[in-house]
Enzyme design. Structure first.
Site, PDB file in Angstrom:
ATOM      1  N   CYS A  45       0.824  -1.207   0.000  1.00  0.00           N
ATOM      2  CA  CYS A  45       0.000   0.000   0.000  1.00  0.00           C
ATOM      3  C   CYS A  45       0.863   1.264   0.000  1.00  0.00           C
ATOM      4  CB  CYS A  45      -0.983  -0.028   1.163  1.00  0.00           C
ATOM      5  SG  CYS A  45      -2.373   1.119   0.947  1.00  0.00           S
ATOM      6  N   HIS A  99      -3.885  -5.294   1.520  1.00  0.00           N
ATOM      7  CA  HIS A  99      -3.408  -5.638   2.863  1.00  0.00           C
ATOM      8  C   HIS A  99      -3.888  -7.037   3.241  1.00  0.00           C
ATOM      9  CE1 HIS A  99      -1.928  -1.665   4.012  1.00  0.00           C
ATOM     10  NE2 HIS A  99      -3.021  -1.143   3.500  1.00  0.00           N
TER      11      HIS A  99
END
Length: 365
Positions: free
Chosen positions: A209, A310
């Site tokens: 991310c 994630h």
């Protein structure tokens, strides 16, 4: 649904921050919910903490707290009976019980940055060394938990001011609450130099991310979402560019790891939109209502990779395949371990806390 528990983030007694509080008593007041105060005896000073909280709160907030409990007690809980009575005498709050320290809870996903000090798994023989720089605004750090429990992995969490280990096999850049700010923080520690040297030595780098965004050429924030509007220079290890936009993507994610074909499951939570030549080599393929779509990017030699999703390391088959690429074995059933830990913790809560009283407090609303 019988009960929704809203967990605070910090302390209800941070009166210096009360004006902008949206996570503790500020939220409780706005949502008009009763409060049960949990005191962590493992850190020490629990009596002073509970009584001190009563002393500094405003009267309306003090009245909102209906009871307290004591968490993480080690040894014979009857030894603290007089301590609990002392708290009740000074606050008027009843005690819902004394919850013992449950070692299985160490297998649960990390709750906050304080959990980053938890010891990693131990194992014999050569282990894959994974280095993670602890950036200032680190987010979604429970991405690391499955790796930390792998006996074949030596997970090294590098604090500010220390160099990344030169013998690391893999460097992971974690997520961030403020990517551009943490990119500047990373450079201030000299970690950009360490990562470049690691790359020259043939090491691997993975960005998750915000860490994925840092690996690119630029991160643009034209609307000043994270801070002053502008564009920051990335680490330049991937031929990608990221633009931060106002609409945040928050969605569960399922798909496949393209290199191994193994399934992955996790979630997306990011502002950035990333594009560039290296996106032609995605790391994941995700499914959705509109059909499959790629996620992530990789360098031509595959040693630098990044993706937005994630939680992928919680997928056992993917994690085993990914570690096998480094010659490391995995036989960890991570999700099974989490479920077992939750069951053990729930059993302790049922035995040691007055759940009828807690439900009665909830029904007051």
């Amino acid at each position: 649904m019988d009960l929704v528990i809203v967990e605070g983030a910090g302390s209800p007694a941070e009166i210096n921050l009360r004006a902008g509080d949206i996570a503790n008593m500020g939220f409780a007041e706005a949502a008009d919910v009763p409060v049960v105060l949990a005191g962590d005896i493992d850190r020490g000073g629990v009596i002073a903490s509970l009584v001190g909280t009563h002393a500094v709160l405003e009267e309306a907030e003090r009245a909102r707290i209906r009871a307290f409990l004591v968490n993480k007690f080690r040894g014979d809980a009857s030894l603290f009976a007089a301590g609990a009575e002392a708290v009740t005498e000074r606050t008027g709050w009843p005690c819902l019980g004394i919850l013992p320290f449950v070692p299985a809870a160490m297998r649960l996903p990390a709750e906050d940055a304080l959990d980053l000090s938890r010891p990693a798994a131990s194992g014999a023989g050569r282990r894959l060394k994974v280095a993670v720089p602890i950036i200032a605004r680190i987010a979604n750090f429970d991405d690391l938990d499955p790796l930390g429990q792998e006996p074949g992995v030596d997970l090294v969490l590098v604090p500010p001011g220390e160099a990344l280990p030169g013998d690391a096999d893999l460097v992971i850049l974690p997520g961030s609450k403020s990517t551009i700010g943490d990119l500047a923080f990373l450079r201030a520690q000299g970690w950009d130099v360490d990562i470049a040297a690691h790359r020259r030595r043939g090491g691997h780098v993975l960005g998750l991310c915000g860490g994925y965004q840092m690996l690119g050429r630029t991160i643009a924030d034209p609307d000043g979402i994270e801070g002053p509007a502008g564009t920051a220079r990335g680490l330049g290890l991937l031929a990608i560019d990221t633009v931060l936009v106002g609409e945040k993507i928050t969605a569960p994610a399922r798909g496949w790891h393209l290199a191994s074909g193994q399934p992955v499951a996790g979630y997306e939570i990011h502002l950035g939109r990333t594009s560039g030549p290296d996106c032609a080599r995605p790391v994941l393929e995700l499914g959705g209502p509109s059909g499959p779509r790629p996620d992530g990017a990789a360098s031509p030699d595959g040693r630098v990779q990044g993706a937005y999703v994630h939680g992928v390391f919680a997928s056992d088959a993917f994690r085993a395949a990914y570690l096998a690429g480094f010659g490391a074995a995995s036989d960890l059933a991570y999700e099974t371990g989490v479920d077992a830990a939750l069951d053990e913790l729930a059993a302790a809560v049922e035995v040691h806390l007055d759940l009828d009283a807690m439900l009665a407090i909830a029904r007051e609303r």
